[in-house]
Scaffold this motif. Structure first.
Motif, PDB file in Angstrom:
ATOM      1  N   GLY B 202       0.795  -1.228   0.000  1.00  0.00           N
ATOM      2  CA  GLY B 202       0.000   0.000   0.000  1.00  0.00           C
ATOM      3  C   GLY B 202       0.825   1.274   0.000  1.00  0.00           C
ATOM      4  N   LEU B 203       2.142   1.141   0.007  1.00  0.00           N
ATOM      5  CA  LEU B 203       3.024   2.295  -0.229  1.00  0.00           C
ATOM      6  C   LEU B 203       3.234   2.373  -1.735  1.00  0.00           C
ATOM      7  N   VAL B 204       2.907   3.500  -2.345  1.00  0.00           N
ATOM      8  CA  VAL B 204       3.092   3.622  -3.796  1.00  0.00           C
ATOM      9  C   VAL B 204       4.580   3.455  -4.093  1.00  0.00           C
ATOM     10  N   ALA B 205       4.913   2.462  -4.919  1.00  0.00           N
ATOM     11  CA  ALA B 205       6.303   2.048  -5.085  1.00  0.00           C
ATOM     12  C   ALA B 205       7.130   3.084  -5.835  1.00  0.00           C
ATOM     13  N   PHE B 206       8.335   3.353  -5.326  1.00  0.00           N
ATOM     14  CA  PHE B 206       9.311   4.183  -6.025  1.00  0.00           C
ATOM     15  C   PHE B 206      10.486   3.261  -6.379  1.00  0.00           C
ATOM     16  N   ALA B 207      11.295   2.861  -5.394  1.00  0.00           N
ATOM     17  CA  ALA B 207      12.389   1.924  -5.641  1.00  0.00           C
ATOM     18  C   ALA B 207      12.257   0.795  -4.624  1.00  0.00           C
ATOM     19  N   SER B 208      11.739  -0.338  -5.086  1.00  0.00           N
ATOM     20  CA  SER B 208      11.260  -1.364  -4.157  1.00  0.00           C
ATOM     21  C   SER B 208      12.333  -1.990  -3.274  1.00  0.00           C
ATOM     22  N   SER B 209      13.594  -1.971  -3.692  1.00  0.00           N
ATOM     23  CA  SER B 209      14.623  -2.589  -2.847  1.00  0.00           C
ATOM     24  C   SER B 209      15.149  -1.593  -1.806  1.00  0.00           C
ATOM     25  N   LEU B 210      14.655  -0.359  -1.848  1.00  0.00           N
ATOM     26  CA  LEU B 210      15.154   0.687  -0.944  1.00  0.00           C
ATOM     27  C   LEU B 210      14.060   1.315  -0.079  1.00  0.00           C
ATOM     28  N   ASP B 211      12.819   1.344  -0.592  1.00  0.00           N
ATOM     29  CA  ASP B 211      11.717   2.015   0.106  1.00  0.00           C
ATOM     30  C   ASP B 211      11.457   1.396   1.475  1.00  0.00           C
ATOM     31  N   GLN B 212      11.209   2.239   2.464  1.00  0.00           N
ATOM     32  CA  GLN B 212      10.779   1.755   3.770  1.00  0.00           C
ATOM     33  C   GLN B 212       9.951   2.842   4.442  1.00  0.00           C
ATOM     34  N   ILE B 213       8.875   2.428   5.135  1.00  0.00           N
ATOM     35  CA  ILE B 213       7.987   3.362   5.824  1.00  0.00           C
ATOM     36  C   ILE B 213       8.476   3.535   7.257  1.00  0.00           C
ATOM     37  N   GLY B 214       8.352   4.758   7.788  1.00  0.00           N
ATOM     38  CA  GLY B 214       8.740   4.962   9.180  1.00  0.00           C
ATOM     39  C   GLY B 214       8.102   6.214   9.751  1.00  0.00           C
ATOM     40  N   ALA B 305      28.267   6.378  -2.945  1.00  0.00           N
ATOM     41  CA  ALA B 305      26.879   6.018  -2.638  1.00  0.00           C
ATOM     42  C   ALA B 305      25.865   6.778  -3.496  1.00  0.00           C
ATOM     43  N   VAL B 306      26.079   8.074  -3.686  1.00  0.00           N
ATOM     44  CA  VAL B 306      25.098   8.860  -4.446  1.00  0.00           C
ATOM     45  C   VAL B 306      25.027   8.356  -5.893  1.00  0.00           C
ATOM     46  N   ALA B 307      26.181   8.054  -6.470  1.00  0.00           N
ATOM     47  CA  ALA B 307      26.203   7.553  -7.850  1.00  0.00           C
ATOM     48  C   ALA B 307      25.474   6.212  -7.952  1.00  0.00           C
ATOM     49  N   VAL B 308      25.732   5.324  -7.010  1.00  0.00           N
ATOM     50  CA  VAL B 308      25.058   4.018  -7.011  1.00  0.00           C
ATOM     51  C   VAL B 308      23.547   4.204  -6.888  1.00  0.00           C
ATOM     52  N   TYR B 309      23.183   5.071  -5.951  1.00  0.00           N
ATOM     53  CA  TYR B 309      21.758   5.294  -5.692  1.00  0.00           C
ATOM     54  C   TYR B 309      21.038   5.803  -6.936  1.00  0.00           C
ATOM     55  N   TYR B 310      21.631   6.764  -7.625  1.00  0.00           N
ATOM     56  CA  TYR B 310      20.918   7.349  -8.759  1.00  0.00           C
ATOM     57  C   TYR B 310      20.887   6.441  -9.983  1.00  0.00           C
ATOM     58  N   ILE B 311      21.645   5.362  -9.971  1.00  0.00           N
ATOM     59  CA  ILE B 311      21.452   4.325 -10.988  1.00  0.00           C
ATOM     60  C   ILE B 311      20.378   3.332 -10.536  1.00  0.00           C
ATOM     61  N   LEU B 312      20.545   2.814  -9.312  1.00  0.00           N
ATOM     62  CA  LEU B 312      19.631   1.754  -8.867  1.00  0.00           C
ATOM     63  C   LEU B 312      18.217   2.277  -8.602  1.00  0.00           C
ATOM     64  N   ALA B 313      18.112   3.404  -7.925  1.00  0.00           N
ATOM     65  CA  ALA B 313      16.769   3.921  -7.597  1.00  0.00           C
ATOM     66  C   ALA B 313      16.016   4.313  -8.869  1.00  0.00           C
ATOM     67  N   THR B 314      16.718   4.916  -9.834  1.00  0.00           N
ATOM     68  CA  THR B 314      16.017   5.324 -11.061  1.00  0.00           C
ATOM     69  C   THR B 314      15.658   4.102 -11.913  1.00  0.00           C
ATOM     70  N   SER B 315      16.525   3.089 -11.900  1.00  0.00           N
ATOM     71  CA  SER B 315      16.204   1.877 -12.662  1.00  0.00           C
ATOM     72  C   SER B 315      14.946   1.230 -12.113  1.00  0.00           C
ATOM     73  N   GLU B 316      14.900   1.096 -10.776  1.00  0.00           N
ATOM     74  CA  GLU B 316      13.717   0.488 -10.169  1.00  0.00           C
ATOM     75  C   GLU B 316      12.485   1.362 -10.408  1.00  0.00           C
ATOM     76  N   ALA B 317      12.673   2.675 -10.355  1.00  0.00           N
ATOM     77  CA  ALA B 317      11.546   3.591 -10.572  1.00  0.00           C
ATOM     78  C   ALA B 317      11.026   3.478 -12.005  1.00  0.00           C
ATOM     79  N   SER B 318      11.927   3.357 -12.961  1.00  0.00           N
ATOM     80  CA  SER B 318      11.469   3.303 -14.358  1.00  0.00           C
ATOM     81  C   SER B 318      10.590   2.080 -14.575  1.00  0.00           C
ATOM     82  N   SER B 319      10.911   0.998 -13.875  1.00  0.00           N
ATOM     83  CA  SER B 319      10.115  -0.215 -13.959  1.00  0.00           C
ATOM     84  C   SER B 319       8.799  -0.065 -13.176  1.00  0.00           C
ATOM     85  N   ASN B 320       8.892   0.415 -11.939  1.00  0.00           N
ATOM     86  CA  ASN B 320       7.684   0.576 -11.116  1.00  0.00           C
ATOM     87  C   ASN B 320       6.674   1.539 -11.740  1.00  0.00           C
TER      88      ASN B 320
END
Lengths: 95, 493
Positions: B202-214, B305-320
């Motif tokens: 029920g959390l609208v997915a952005f990057a599924s391997s990184l997203d967490q609710i808190g 870390a920032v470089a890794v994040y902007y590849i992985l998070a955007t890749s997952e986002a493009s799919s989601n």
């Protein structure tokens, strides 16, 4: 240049995004800058490093095959941009 | 009864149980506060007054029956990327502008069961993509400490709502710092739990391997109480962890004697704001005086870390985000010539600039010929970053760092340069890549009276230790008691 206008147009089509001329130009510039920054990863030797796709090692999570009620049709169609009460309606697909 | 809105959830709960106040009175106070303050702050996208009235009335009945839990009758705000049955859930995007979910997110039903009262849905960067809440398709949220400045992001609405006393606690989501960085900017507590601790259903997915609710909260105890209520295995989220949930509230003993706290030298980079550095180093001294054993640690892959994040998070986002095709729900452009045209135009008109930029970057990184150079490489460096933490946690229990390199910046300051905006998450991103928990809590103010955040990290699923350290620090300082100018006594209800 890390990325060309032609590659941006190609990615936009893959992503199903209609970009305006201005957006495509700006996207090319901005992605080029971001990819330039990302290129620092190539400094690292990762030959023998396993990729991490997920921090929790789970795969093939199963549940019992038990029939459960699904969303009632009315609720499933409630958010549809176009529906006829029974089905989602879309532009003609087969010519 | 006045003077309710500045109270923590646990303080309100005590009053409720002693029958000194009713849940409906707390709710009245919250809504008068929202009406007085939110026109200037603009934290809320949708108010849930009708739902809230029913919840408050049933909370009072429950309290009368002696069945109240710690969150019964407590006003809570929900980030607008959490699905609420029957209440519009927009993700601050035009594409979901009219979306009314047919179900509740698991965290939403958990809080509802606990007796919480939902005051409304808060603003965010569209699809949680951003660090300033300026990427919302609907409005810009202002920082309660200085309305010329951003509240941080992407959970900026939730952070501003808690900081300006429009609710007791709020839920946010954190993919690269989106709970912790706005908490730091707004002078409150923000906790990103371990990946898998809390269900993402029920959390609208952005990057599924990184997203967490808190939670975003006024103090550590409130954050612990929320975590207690929302943690645990959920059959609807196969990535939620089947690991027993300890009582986090019970972990707050105040004792950090002998606790090993690591200071990573890579997080005190040249060019960081000297006031931020001083506040964080002073906080470490407080922990040392409380008996913690302070050690230096090294996390050498931090700069990547920032470089890794902007590849992985955007890749997952493009799919989601491929699901937004204008067929079953969400925005559809008018009069498409054919199906492809419908997809292309609906997405072009429905998504904002930053979301399009990230979909484009992710699509490019995953496209034929580039996968190995970007996506696979990013995943490999993610492994190295995770191993950095594994090694560090062999010698320490907790790691202390700044949450953000600067206090809140000005509205409009970084919107023209996406890369500069991305770098404001430089201290929070590694935590999501490694899947570990992190908390931000107030540790001082800049000379311009802007809050500064201390970030503490621990091993995966060791939130009890993390919260114990955060609570011990908090209780020996006064920072968490400071109120922004708009929330001082006498300014509004």
């Amino acid at each position: 240049m890390k990325i060309t206008r032609k590659e941006v147009d190609h990615a936009a089509r893959l992503a199903r995004l209609a970009l305006t001329e201005e957006e495509a130009g700006q996207t090319t510039e901005q992605l080029d800058k971001i990819l330039e920054y990302v290129a620092q990863l190539s400094e690292l030797d990762t030959k023998d490093v396993e990729p991490t796709s997920h921090v929790i090692p789970v795969s093939n999570v199963m549940r019992d095959d038990i029939a459960r009620p699904s969303l009632p049709r009315e609720e499933a169609l409630a958010n549809a941009p176009d529906a006829d009460g029974e089905f989602f309606r879309v532009p003609k697909i087969i010519e | 009864m006045s003077g309710l809105t500045h109270l923590t959830a646990h303080a309100l709960s005590d009053l409720l149980r002693k029958k000194e106040v009713k849940a409906v009175e707390i709710l009245d106070a919250a809504f008068s506060r929202i009406r007085a303050v939110d026109p200037a702050i603009r934290a809320f996208l949708t108010l849930m007054e009708e739902t809230a009235r029913k919840q408050a009335a049933s909370a009072d009945e429950r309290i009368a029956r002696g069945q109240a839990g710690p969150l019964t009758g407590i006003p809570v705000a929900l980030k607008d990327n959490l699905c609420t049955r029957g209440t519009r859930t927009t993700c601050a995007s035009r594409i979901l502008g009219n979306f009314v979910p047919p179900y509740d997110a698991t965290v939403v039903s958990a809080l509802d069961k606990a007796g919480a009262v939902f005051v409304g849905k808060t603003n965010l960067d569209e699809f949680a993509m951003g660090s300033s809440t300026e990427n919302s398709a609907f409005q810009i949220t202002r920082n309660p400490w200085d309305t010329e400045r951003i509240p941080g992001g992407s959970s900026g609405g939730s952070a501003a709502a808690v900081s300006a006393d429009m609710c007791a606690v709020a839920l946010g989501s954190d993919t690269g710092g989106s709970i912790r960085q706005p908490a730091a900017c707004c002078g409150i507590v923000g906790l990103k739990p371990t990946y898998g601790r809390v269900s993402r259903y029920g959390l609208v997915a952005f990057a599924s391997s990184l997203d967490q609710i808190g939670p975003l909260a006024k103090d550590v105890r409130d954050a612990a109480l929320i975590l207690d209520a929302i943690s645990g295995k959920d059959p609807a989220d196969s990535t939620s962890a089947d690991i027993p949930v300890p009582s986090h509230a019970a972990a707050l003993t105040g004792d950090v004697r002998g606790l090993r706290i690591g200071i990573p030298k890579e997080y005190f980079i040249s060019g960081m704001d000297p006031e931020v550095e001083k506040a964080v180093r002073d906080a470490v001294d407080v922990l040392r005086r409380l008996g913690a054993d302070i050690r230096e640690v090294s996390l050498p892959y931090t700069p990547y870390a920032v470089a890794v994040y902007y590849i992985l998070a955007t890749s997952e986002a493009s799919s989601n985000l491929a699901r937004y095709d204008g067929v079953k729900y969400a925005y559809r452009a008018g009069r498409p010539s054919d199906l492809l045209d419908m997809y292309m135009k609906s997405r072009a008109e429905g998504f904002g600039a930053e979301v399009k930029r990230r979909i484009m970057l992710g699509t490019y990184a995953l496209s034929a010929g580039y996968y190995d150079a970007y996506y696979r490489k990013g995943q490999q460096v993610r492994t190295l970053i995770k191993q950095d933490f594994d090694r560090a946690f062999e010698n320490v229990d907790v790691i202390a760092t700044p949450t953000a390199p600067t206090p809140a910046f000005k509205v409009g300051e970084k919107t023209a340069d996406p890369l500069q905006m991305y770098l404001s998450d430089i201290f929070t991103i590694s935590v999501n890549l490694a899947g570990i928990p992190g908390i931000s809590l107030p540790c001082g103010f800049s000379s311009g009276n802007l809050p500064i955040g201390l970030q503490l990290l621990s091993k995966a699923f060791d939130e009890p230790t993390l919260l114990r350290a955060a609570h011990a620090y908090e209780q020996s300082t006064e920072w968490h008691k400071a109120k922004p100018p708009c929330a001082k006594e006498g300014a509004g209800p």
